[in-house]
Structures are given as structure tokens and as C-alpha cells.
Scaffold this motif. Sequence first.
Motif, PDB file in Angstrom:
ATOM      1  N   UNK A  86       1.188  -1.184  -0.333  1.00 19.82           N
ATOM      2  CA  UNK A  86      -0.183  -0.132  -0.160  1.00 19.82           C
ATOM      3  C   UNK A  86       1.001   1.578   0.028  1.00 19.82           C
ATOM      4  N   UNK A 107      -0.017   4.445  -2.508  1.00 15.36           N
ATOM      5  CA  UNK A 107      -0.189   5.332  -2.328  1.00 15.36           C
ATOM      6  C   UNK A 107       0.254   6.720  -1.331  1.00 15.36           C
ATOM      7  N   UNK A 165      -9.130   4.084  12.168  1.00 16.05           N
ATOM      8  CA  UNK A 165     -10.014   3.846  11.007  1.00 16.05           C
ATOM      9  C   UNK A 165     -10.932   3.802  11.418  1.00 16.05           C
ATOM     10  N   UNK A 166     -11.989   3.634  10.047  1.00 15.82           N
ATOM     11  CA  UNK A 166     -13.640   2.712  10.157  1.00 15.82           C
ATOM     12  C   UNK A 166     -14.245   3.411  11.436  1.00 15.82           C
ATOM     13  N   UNK A 168      -9.259   8.422   1.974  1.00 19.03           N
ATOM     14  CA  UNK A 168      -9.322   6.653   2.657  1.00 19.03           C
ATOM     15  C   UNK A 168      -8.073   6.039   2.734  1.00 19.03           C
ATOM     16  N   UNK A 169      -7.072   6.857   2.041  1.00 19.20           N
ATOM     17  CA  UNK A 169      -5.764   6.299   1.125  1.00 19.20           C
ATOM     18  C   UNK A 169      -4.983   6.415   3.092  1.00 19.20           C
ATOM     19  N   UNK A 209      -6.372   6.510   5.635  1.00 19.94           N
ATOM     20  CA  UNK A 209      -7.306   5.498   6.599  1.00 19.94           C
ATOM     21  C   UNK A 209      -6.019   4.417   6.224  1.00 19.94           C
ATOM     22  N   UNK A 210      -5.967   4.346   5.704  1.00 22.97           N
ATOM     23  CA  UNK A 210      -5.057   2.670   5.488  1.00 22.97           C
ATOM     24  C   UNK A 210      -4.181   2.609   5.833  1.00 22.97           C
ATOM     25  N   UNK A 233      -5.116   2.147   9.200  1.00 26.06           N
ATOM     26  CA  UNK A 233      -5.177   1.014  10.033  1.00 26.06           C
ATOM     27  C   UNK A 233      -4.170  -0.228   9.813  1.00 26.06           C
ATOM     28  N   UNK A 234      -3.121   0.192   9.245  1.00 24.80           N
ATOM     29  CA  UNK A 234      -2.197  -0.587   9.595  1.00 24.80           C
ATOM     30  C   UNK A 234      -1.059  -0.345  10.485  1.00 24.80           C
ATOM     31  N   UNK A 272     -13.985  -3.540  12.726  1.00 26.65           N
ATOM     32  CA  UNK A 272     -14.079  -3.157  12.732  1.00 26.65           C
ATOM     33  C   UNK A 272     -13.714  -1.344  11.642  1.00 26.65           C
ATOM     34  N   UNK A 273     -14.542  -2.383  10.305  1.00 24.74           N
ATOM     35  CA  UNK A 273     -13.895  -1.325   9.305  1.00 24.74           C
ATOM     36  C   UNK A 273     -13.108  -1.196   8.365  1.00 24.74           C
ATOM     37  N   UNK A 274     -11.951  -1.425   8.468  1.00 28.79           N
ATOM     38  CA  UNK A 274     -10.715  -1.211   8.114  1.00 28.79           C
ATOM     39  C   UNK A 274     -11.098  -1.427   7.031  1.00 28.79           C
ATOM     40  N   UNK A 275      -9.699  -0.540   5.811  1.00 28.90           N
ATOM     41  CA  UNK A 275      -9.898  -0.669   4.765  1.00 28.90           C
ATOM     42  C   UNK A 275      -8.801  -1.335   3.500  1.00 28.90           C
ATOM     43  N   UNK A 276      -8.659  -2.476   4.519  1.00 30.65           N
ATOM     44  CA  UNK A 276      -7.394  -2.899   3.705  1.00 30.65           C
ATOM     45  C   UNK A 276      -7.501  -4.001   3.041  1.00 30.65           C
ATOM     46  N   UNK A 332     -13.743  -0.214  -1.733  1.00 36.89           N
ATOM     47  CA  UNK A 332     -14.421   0.655  -1.693  1.00 36.89           C
ATOM     48  C   UNK A 332     -13.279   1.998  -1.365  1.00 36.89           C
ATOM     49  N   UNK A 333     -12.174   1.497  -0.339  1.00 36.38           N
ATOM     50  CA  UNK A 333     -11.978   2.352   0.642  1.00 36.38           C
ATOM     51  C   UNK A 333     -10.043   2.061   0.297  1.00 36.38           C
ATOM     52  N   UNK A 334     -10.291   2.031  -0.664  1.00 34.12           N
ATOM     53  CA  UNK A 334      -8.698   1.236  -0.944  1.00 34.12           C
ATOM     54  C   UNK A 334      -8.040   0.689  -1.261  1.00 34.12           C
TER      55      UNK A 334
END
Lengths: 191, 555
Positions: A22, A26, A103-104, A117-118, A120-121, A124-125, B238-242, B246-248
Amino acid sequence: MWAFLVQEILFFGGLFTGYTVYRSYYPDSFIAGSHHLDIFWGGLNTVVLIGSSLTMAMAVWAAQNSKKSQLVLFLILTLVLGSIFLGVKVIEYTDKFTHHLIPGWDFAWAEPHGHPKHVQIFYSFYFAMTGMHALHMIIGAGIIIPLIIMAMRGKFHKDYYAPIEVFGLYWHFVDIVWIFLFPLLYLIGRH
Amino acid sequence: MSAVAVPKHEEAPVLEIPSRTYLNDGYSIKSWLLTLDHKRIAILYAVAIAIFFLMGASFALMIRLELLTPGGDLMEAETYNKMFTMHGLIMIFFVLIPSIPAILGNFLIPLMIGARDVAFPRLNLMSWYIFMIGGTFVLTAALFGGVDTGWTFYTPYSSVYANSNVILTAGGAFITGFSSILTGLNFIVTIHTMRAPGMTWFRLPLFIWAHYATSLIQVLATPVIAITLLLLILERGLGLGIFNPNLGGDPILFQHLFWFYSHPAVYIMILPGMGVISEMIACVARRRIFGYSFVAFSSLGIAIIGFFVWGHHMYVSGQSVYAGMVFSLITMLVAIPSAIKTFNWTATLYKGSISYESPMYFTVGFLGLFVIGGVTGLFLATMGLDIHMHDTYFVVAHFHYIMVGGEIMAFMGGLHFWWPKITGRCYPEFWGKISATLIFLGFNLTFFPQFIVGYIGMPRRYHTYPPEMQIFNVMSTGGAFVLGIGYLLPFIYFLWSLKYGKVAGPNPWRAKGLEWENTTSPPPTENFASTPIVTEEAYEYTHLPEAHVVRASTH
């Protein structure tokens, strides 16, 4: 134990792979995201962890040389440093929480750089990686407490120190994971 | 071979169950549930896996019943999806992966290398409990309505859209993975550190080599699926977008990570079966395995190459063509060590003095089905052909030939082969042969038509199909019931033999190996009266051992 550590490397390896993929997708958003991490707390934690690795190594040495009181002292120091690390992580997580960076759930990104959105990823990580790392720290702290009690009772001496040594391997491994996490999450892309 | 426990008689002496065995060392439930004895833990696994096998099999029969007719007569599409998902999940994570390592491996590895127990007995027991907790998760999910994503949990369907118990099920698979890792870890350390004096690496039975290779995969691959499933759970919870576009996120990344484990997992399933076959072939042919070191290293070869072929599951998923070509080539390389094994087994049988007992029936069945499964694997490894056959019943037939025709066949054979050692009693030989024959015929009737129907284009995972394909599906369903009877028979006669079976004696097959020659059947809790000392190669069949003699240590 070495075999166990190898499987741990692959476990984190999956996360690192995802992060790398990722990041190459991004790069801008990841840089923007990493600017929001506080390098002071991250740096402090790095120092704290390296310190705890030192005390752990001293503890193994003390066990090998049958120095009971030093062993107990170094194990307690390791535990204290580990707890400081976890405490700092709590401060950092709270900061993310108040800045809507979870995130989320109520995620908001108002900066000009980076796609929300990116970014947010990226977070997430950030949470998955540091969260797994923190979980390993908590497990480590959970193991070190009985070791301290056993050390106080004089269980370990130069003919029997395998548990201390093996735990030392685990502790160093968890430190090394952080040594990789810190530059990946905090440092790369910072000018 | 100096000392013998029983004096030699002209005719065979009356055999008796030894007075002290691992089975009568305590009868309480506690003595079983808190046991640290690797043999008892193997029995615990056997009971649990038998139950999972029956459940997985009943899901399979439901699938076959639905496919008897072209329309959706028996169940809705959604129910059907849940059926094949639960079938796949239970069979893969709770039957195929643990069956041989956790039951036969646990029981036999210490016996074969002359050890008292595995290296970490407590860890061994813990693995069983982790396995059961994971199983409980999946069963709970099944009771609350099941899961419909397919056992592969492909995103983003599994992480966003599915309305079934994905988190609970994936959590169960995640937990069970740790049981697999710990078992593998335990075996590696055991094989490295607990071998009896004289048991050098190249005197190890091939069963041990196969389990060593399997354990390496378990330790190296399983953590990757663990983190993948964890990310999936986080994303769904949790709705992460990995993995969610839609979330990349990138759903293909999930497939890469998933197959990085799940393809090597295929070798976790088949390698131990190959180990079992090596043991049985050496015994029935009364010969040392031809090309011992080639067979041993081919196990490691499969384990290593197996890590670099995961991309062949994704030829049509949007991976680059060049990556596909590389994966295609490496996939074909796996055929080499597999063929080495098959040729060496055949060469062992050639001019051997073969006796046809039930284990041999299963062995021959294994060889035939494994060759068909392996060769059709090459079809699928070829990119161009795979685009035609991808996600058809051809694939379903192929992996069932390897997994059921290979692994389960080997497992059943191994169970028959070592049953006298595990329980001290013989199963009825006649019924063993009937069961092996039924399984072989039923299996071919079930899955061979699926090659054809897949080739003419029937996709997997649909509960309806065009009427002209019905004839193949009727054959398949009929075969499934024959197969079902073939599997039910051993359940009955094994249980029967526990009480009424003929007493086996220490070595009913007159086989070589520490587990047969140096200890009683069933073995005592401490395995050997004194630590065996190994002075010869594996499978040294030039002098056949006596059936009723326990060879004491040679020192």
C-alpha cells in the motif's frame, strides 16, 4: 524457541508485506499520515525499548553467573521499561482518538495532503502493527512476572538458566520488531 | 538382538495383552483430559477428528443430494453455499490438516525415534485444547446459521457483504492455526533432540522425514494465514479498509496472503500421507524403500517448492501474465519430487515379496488415485488450460483426488496398519479389505465423472446446472453414498475390535522399526522398557522379526 521466532517473523511479515504494497500504491497519503505521528513519543519509546533490551541482556548474564540479586533487579528494570513503553503507547493512542484518526470509526482527515481513504489505510496498518506489537509486549510482561518471582526464590543459577535465556530471545525479538516499525511508520518520508 | 523377552517356541505362543499399557494407566476422565502422554493425546485427537469427519461428511452428502437434480429442489442457493463452506472448512482445518500429524504423528514419532515422549508434552496437550477451542468457535458459528463465503474467505465479500458468521468462523480457523504451529514446533524439536542413540538422520524412518518437512511448513506458513485472518476480522469488525476496494484496499492482496499459506497447507495435508505410504510399502514388500535418501529429500523439496507456487490459484484474478508464467513453471517443478516418490515406491514393490492385507489395499488405492490427482494437477498448472478449467468441477475433482484419494486413503491405511499397535487388538481383516475396496470404487465413481463434467464447463459452487449434465451428477451422488458406506464400516469394526478383536501381539505384521520390535502392543506409558540403541538402517528386512518377540535393547 528459534523456530517459534521464525514463525513470529512470518506473522509480522504478512503485515509488513501489506504495508509495503500500500505504501507503493499511495505514497503521498502514507507520507501525510506519517507526518501526523509524534516523533518525540516514538523516539522516546525506541530509546526505552533499547534500554530494556540492555537490561534483559544483563539479566541473562546475571543468571548465567548465579548473581541472584542482580538478576531480580535487571528483570524488574526490564518490566518497568516495558511498562513505560506501553504507557507511552496509551498516550499516543489517546492522541489519535481525540484527533479522529481511528480507522473505520469516526475517521476524519482534513489535511490538504493525502486522500482520506488512503490515509485511513495507513492508520489501519499503524494500529494493526503497533497493536500486535503491544500485545506481544503485554504477553512478555505477563511472562516476566512469574520469572521475577522464580528468580527471587533462587530458582535460576549457572546450571539452570534456560527459561531466562529463552525469554531473553523473545524480548529481543519484540524489540527488533519495533526497530523496524519505528522507521517504517514514523521516519520514512519525513523531511 | 541378543536378549529376547519371550523364549522361542516351535509354534506361536498364546498372545496376551500386556498387563501394563498406556491405556490402563488410570481410567478417570481426569487421567485422559490432563494427560501428558503423547499416545493418549493422539487418542484425544482421534476422537475429536472422527466427530469432525462425520460432520464434514454429512455436509458433503447434503451437497451431493442437492446436485442429484439440475434444479434447486432440496435447498436454497444460500443454504447450499453454507453447506459447501462448512464442508470445506471442517474438512480442511479440522480433518485433513490435523489428521495424520496429530493422530499418527503424535502417537508414532516418539515411538519411531526411540524417545519417551515428545520434547514438550505440556505444549502438546495445550495444542489439543487450542484445537478444541477453535473447533468450538466454528461449531458455534454453524449453530448460529453457518457461514457462506467458501472456505477461502475471499474479500471483499467476506469482509463487507456476507451476512453470516464470518468473524466467529475465521476466529476459529485462526485459533486452530496455533494448534498446528505448536504441534509442528514440538515435532521439529523432538526429531532434532530426542532421537535414540544410534538413530542417525539417515536411519530415520521416512515417516519421520515426511513429518519433519510437514512441521517446517506448519511453522513457516501458518502464521501468515493467522495475520491474514486477523486483518480480515479487523476489517469486518472495525471497518478498516485493507482489503476493501471502496476504501482503497486491494482484494487481490488478500488472495496473495491467503494462498501463501493455503497452498503450502496442501502439502501439510499430503506429505504425512506420503510418510505413511512409505512405511506400509516397505513392510508389505519386505524391502528397504528404493532410493531412501531421494524419498527423504523429496519431502523437503516439496516443502520448499510449495512456498513458491501460490500464484497458480490466481491466474484469472488479475495478477500479471508474467507472474503467472513464473508460477506456472514453479508449479510444474513440484511434480518432480512427487514423481520421484511415486517411482521409488513402485520400484520398491517391484520384485518385493508382497502380501495383500488391508493396508496394502489402501496403499495400492493411494498410488492409483494420487497419480491421477497429480497428473491432472499439471493440467491446471498450465496457464492456458487453467483459464478454461478455472473454478470448474475439474478443479474439485483434482483436489479431491489428492486430498481424499491421497491423504485420507493413506490415513485410513495407516490407521489399519498401526491399529494393532495402538489398541493391542486386530481388526477383522476381511472387513478391512471390503472397506478399502468400497472406498476405492465409491471414490472413483464420485469424482471421476466430475473431471468430465468440469471439462464440459460445470462451474463449482452452484446449486443448479443444465439438465444435460445430470447423468454425471447422478453417478457422482451414487458414488458418494458408496464412499460413505466405505468410511462407516471402519467406524463399526474398529469399535467392535476394541473388545472382540484378536490379540495382536507386539508385531503382527512382522515389520521392522522401533515401534514394532522394541515394545509391546499397546506400549506402556514410558514407551520402552529401556532406551533402544539403533544398530541398523531403516527397513533392514533381510531378517524378518518374530511376531511375538519384544527385542530388548542391545546393550
